[in-house]
Design a protein around this motif. Structure first.
Motif, mmCIF file in Angstrom:
data_model
loop_
_atom_site.group_PDB
_atom_site.id
_atom_site.type_symbol
_atom_site.label_atom_id
_atom_site.label_comp_id
_atom_site.label_asym_id
_atom_site.label_seq_id
_atom_site.Cartn_x
_atom_site.Cartn_y
_atom_site.Cartn_z
ATOM 1 N N THR A 250 -14.358 19.763 7.271
ATOM 2 C CA THR A 250 -15.660 19.215 6.911
ATOM 3 C C THR A 250 -16.761 19.845 7.741
ATOM 4 O O THR A 250 -16.679 19.872 8.969
ATOM 5 C CB THR A 250 -15.672 17.683 7.112
ATOM 6 N N GLN A 251 -17.778 20.355 7.057
ATOM 7 C CA GLN A 251 -19.000 20.830 7.706
ATOM 8 C C GLN A 251 -19.877 19.614 7.944
ATOM 9 O O GLN A 251 -20.235 18.904 6.999
ATOM 10 C CB GLN A 251 -19.731 21.821 6.798
ATOM 11 N N ALA A 252 -20.202 19.342 9.197
ATOM 12 C CA ALA A 252 -21.069 18.213 9.541
ATOM 13 C C ALA A 252 -22.013 18.672 10.643
ATOM 14 O O ALA A 252 -21.636 18.737 11.815
ATOM 15 C CB ALA A 252 -20.241 17.015 9.978
ATOM 16 N N ASN A 253 -23.226 19.006 10.268
ATOM 17 C CA ASN A 253 -24.171 19.612 11.203
ATOM 18 C C ASN A 253 -24.595 18.692 12.335
ATOM 19 O O ASN A 253 -25.057 19.163 13.367
ATOM 20 C CB ASN A 253 -25.403 20.115 10.446
ATOM 21 N N MET A 254 -24.414 17.381 12.167
ATOM 22 C CA MET A 254 -24.839 16.455 13.217
ATOM 23 C C MET A 254 -23.826 16.355 14.355
ATOM 24 O O MET A 254 -24.106 15.738 15.370
ATOM 25 C CB MET A 254 -25.110 15.060 12.624
ATOM 26 N N MET A 255 -22.665 16.972 14.200
ATOM 27 C CA MET A 255 -21.621 16.892 15.219
ATOM 28 C C MET A 255 -21.980 17.742 16.435
ATOM 29 O O MET A 255 -22.420 18.869 16.289
ATOM 30 C CB MET A 255 -20.280 17.384 14.661
ATOM 31 N N GLU A 256 -21.784 17.177 17.621
ATOM 32 C CA GLU A 256 -21.989 17.949 18.838
ATOM 33 C C GLU A 256 -20.752 18.771 19.171
ATOM 34 O O GLU A 256 -20.852 19.852 19.725
ATOM 35 C CB GLU A 256 -22.343 17.024 19.995
ATOM 36 N N ARG A 257 -19.577 18.223 18.825
ATOM 37 C CA ARG A 257 -18.323 18.948 19.062
ATOM 38 C C ARG A 257 -17.347 18.604 17.954
ATOM 39 O O ARG A 257 -17.486 17.597 17.267
ATOM 40 C CB ARG A 257 -17.743 18.633 20.428
ATOM 41 N N MET B 230 0.840 -1.181 0.000
ATOM 42 C CA MET B 230 0.000 0.000 0.000
ATOM 43 C C MET B 230 0.883 1.243 0.000
ATOM 44 O O MET B 230 1.832 1.334 0.763
ATOM 45 C CB MET B 230 -0.881 -0.017 1.249
ATOM 46 N N LYS B 231 0.519 2.191 -0.817
ATOM 47 C CA LYS B 231 1.243 3.456 -0.887
ATOM 48 C C LYS B 231 0.351 4.566 -0.335
ATOM 49 O O LYS B 231 -0.814 4.687 -0.719
ATOM 50 C CB LYS B 231 1.612 3.760 -2.336
ATOM 51 N N ILE B 232 0.893 5.359 0.576
ATOM 52 C CA ILE B 232 0.186 6.543 1.080
ATOM 53 C C ILE B 232 0.505 7.682 0.128
ATOM 54 O O ILE B 232 1.669 8.014 -0.088
ATOM 55 C CB ILE B 232 0.625 6.888 2.511
ATOM 56 N N THR B 233 -0.541 8.287 -0.456
ATOM 57 C CA THR B 233 -0.320 9.358 -1.425
ATOM 58 C C THR B 233 -0.457 10.749 -0.820
ATOM 59 O O THR B 233 0.050 11.713 -1.385
ATOM 60 C CB THR B 233 -1.265 9.205 -2.631
ATOM 61 N N SER B 234 -1.142 10.869 0.305
ATOM 62 C CA SER B 234 -1.146 12.118 1.073
ATOM 63 C C SER B 234 -1.604 11.810 2.493
ATOM 64 O O SER B 234 -2.253 10.798 2.752
ATOM 65 C CB SER B 234 -2.024 13.196 0.432
ATOM 66 N N PHE B 235 -1.247 12.712 3.413
ATOM 67 C CA PHE B 235 -1.476 12.490 4.835
ATOM 68 C C PHE B 235 -1.610 13.864 5.469
ATOM 69 O O PHE B 235 -0.654 14.643 5.446
ATOM 70 C CB PHE B 235 -0.258 11.738 5.387
ATOM 71 N N ASN B 236 -2.796 14.201 5.966
ATOM 72 C CA ASN B 236 -2.977 15.537 6.532
ATOM 73 C C ASN B 236 -4.111 15.567 7.546
ATOM 74 O O ASN B 236 -4.932 14.646 7.594
ATOM 75 C CB ASN B 236 -3.236 16.575 5.433
ATOM 76 N N PRO B 237 -4.175 16.641 8.341
ATOM 77 C CA PRO B 237 -5.258 16.753 9.321
ATOM 78 C C PRO B 237 -6.594 17.040 8.644
ATOM 79 O O PRO B 237 -6.663 17.654 7.583
ATOM 80 C CB PRO B 237 -4.837 17.919 10.210
ATOM 81 N N LEU B 238 -7.650 16.593 9.315
ATOM 82 C CA LEU B 238 -9.027 16.818 8.885
ATOM 83 C C LEU B 238 -9.810 17.253 10.112
ATOM 84 O O LEU B 238 -9.808 16.560 11.134
ATOM 85 C CB LEU B 238 -9.608 15.520 8.308
ATOM 86 N N ILE B 239 -10.441 18.407 10.023
ATOM 87 C CA ILE B 239 -11.289 18.910 11.103
ATOM 88 C C ILE B 239 -12.731 18.673 10.686
ATOM 89 O O ILE B 239 -13.134 19.058 9.584
ATOM 90 C CB ILE B 239 -11.062 20.418 11.342
ATOM 91 N N VAL B 240 -13.509 18.039 11.566
ATOM 92 C CA VAL B 240 -14.938 17.849 11.335
ATOM 93 C C VAL B 240 -15.651 18.738 12.348
ATOM 94 O O VAL B 240 -15.436 18.618 13.550
ATOM 95 C CB VAL B 240 -15.348 16.371 11.506
ATOM 96 N N THR B 241 -16.495 19.652 11.846
ATOM 97 C CA THR B 241 -17.049 20.696 12.696
ATOM 98 C C THR B 241 -18.430 21.131 12.225
ATOM 99 O O THR B 241 -18.801 20.911 11.077
ATOM 100 C CB THR B 241 -16.100 21.917 12.718
ATOM 101 N N ARG B 242 -19.159 21.788 13.101
ATOM 102 C CA ARG B 242 -20.407 22.456 12.729
ATOM 103 C C ARG B 242 -20.122 23.866 12.241
ATOM 104 O O ARG B 242 -21.008 24.536 11.727
ATOM 105 C CB ARG B 242 -21.338 22.542 13.926
ATOM 106 N N LYS B 243 -18.887 24.343 12.450
ATOM 107 C CA LYS B 243 -18.530 25.744 12.156
ATOM 108 C C LYS B 243 -17.406 25.814 11.120
ATOM 109 O O LYS B 243 -16.342 26.356 11.377
ATOM 110 C CB LYS B 243 -18.146 26.456 13.442
ATOM 111 N N GLN B 244 -17.674 25.281 9.950
ATOM 112 C CA GLN B 244 -16.671 25.235 8.893
ATOM 113 C C GLN B 244 -16.162 26.628 8.517
ATOM 114 O O GLN B 244 -14.959 26.833 8.371
ATOM 115 C CB GLN B 244 -17.261 24.533 7.666
ATOM 116 N N ALA B 245 -17.063 27.590 8.363
ATOM 117 C CA ALA B 245 -16.663 28.932 7.929
ATOM 118 C C ALA B 245 -15.675 29.563 8.913
ATOM 119 O O ALA B 245 -14.687 30.171 8.501
ATOM 120 C CB ALA B 245 -17.892 29.822 7.751
#
Length: 124
Positions: A57-64, A1-16
């Motif tokens: 990521t904007q995810a409205n169902m997230m509590e935090r 398996m080759k990793i082609t990219s690796f980075n942080p991902l924030i999942v939030t209700r407050k994307q903007a």
């Protein structure tokens, strides 16, 4: 398996608000994509002048907010099996299929997440 990219991902209700912070840090929006899981989930990819990426990521169902690692790979099944062998479990309902990618969010025994993503090439 080759990793082609690796980075942080924030999942939030407050994307903007998160995007505004990272724009102040020098990141620019590259593109956005609606998830194959729900139209309520929208991810923006940002990049800075040094080539660093962050996805928000904007995810409205997230509590935090959640911090996850996004790991693009050339073989989703191999990545899934490797993480499973290390005790990771797929998050129910997290499998996503869009015209350009497929992914699954997995959590470690201690609770951190890795979103494994495989881009779908034109020839697949």
């Amino acid at each position: 398996m080759k990793i082609t990219s690796f980075n942080p991902l924030i999942v939030t209700r407050k994307q903007a608000e998160s995007m505004e912070l990272f724009e102040a840090l020098g990141f620019e929006k590259r593109h956005s994509k609606v998830s194959g899981v729900s139209e309520d989930i929208n991810t923006v990819r940002m990049k800075d002048a040094n080539g660093f990426h962050i996805d928000i990521t904007q995810a409205n169902m997230m509590e935090r907010d959640m911090m996850i690692i996004r790991m693009n790979v050339d073989d989703l099944d191999e990545a899934f099996n490797l993480l499973t062998a290390h005790g990771f479990k797929a998050v129910d309902g997290s499998n996503s299929l869009t015209p350009s990618s497929k992914s699954v969010l997995m959590t470690s025994p201690s609770g951190f997440g890795i979103d494994i993503v495989k881009h779908i090439k034109d020839h697949e």
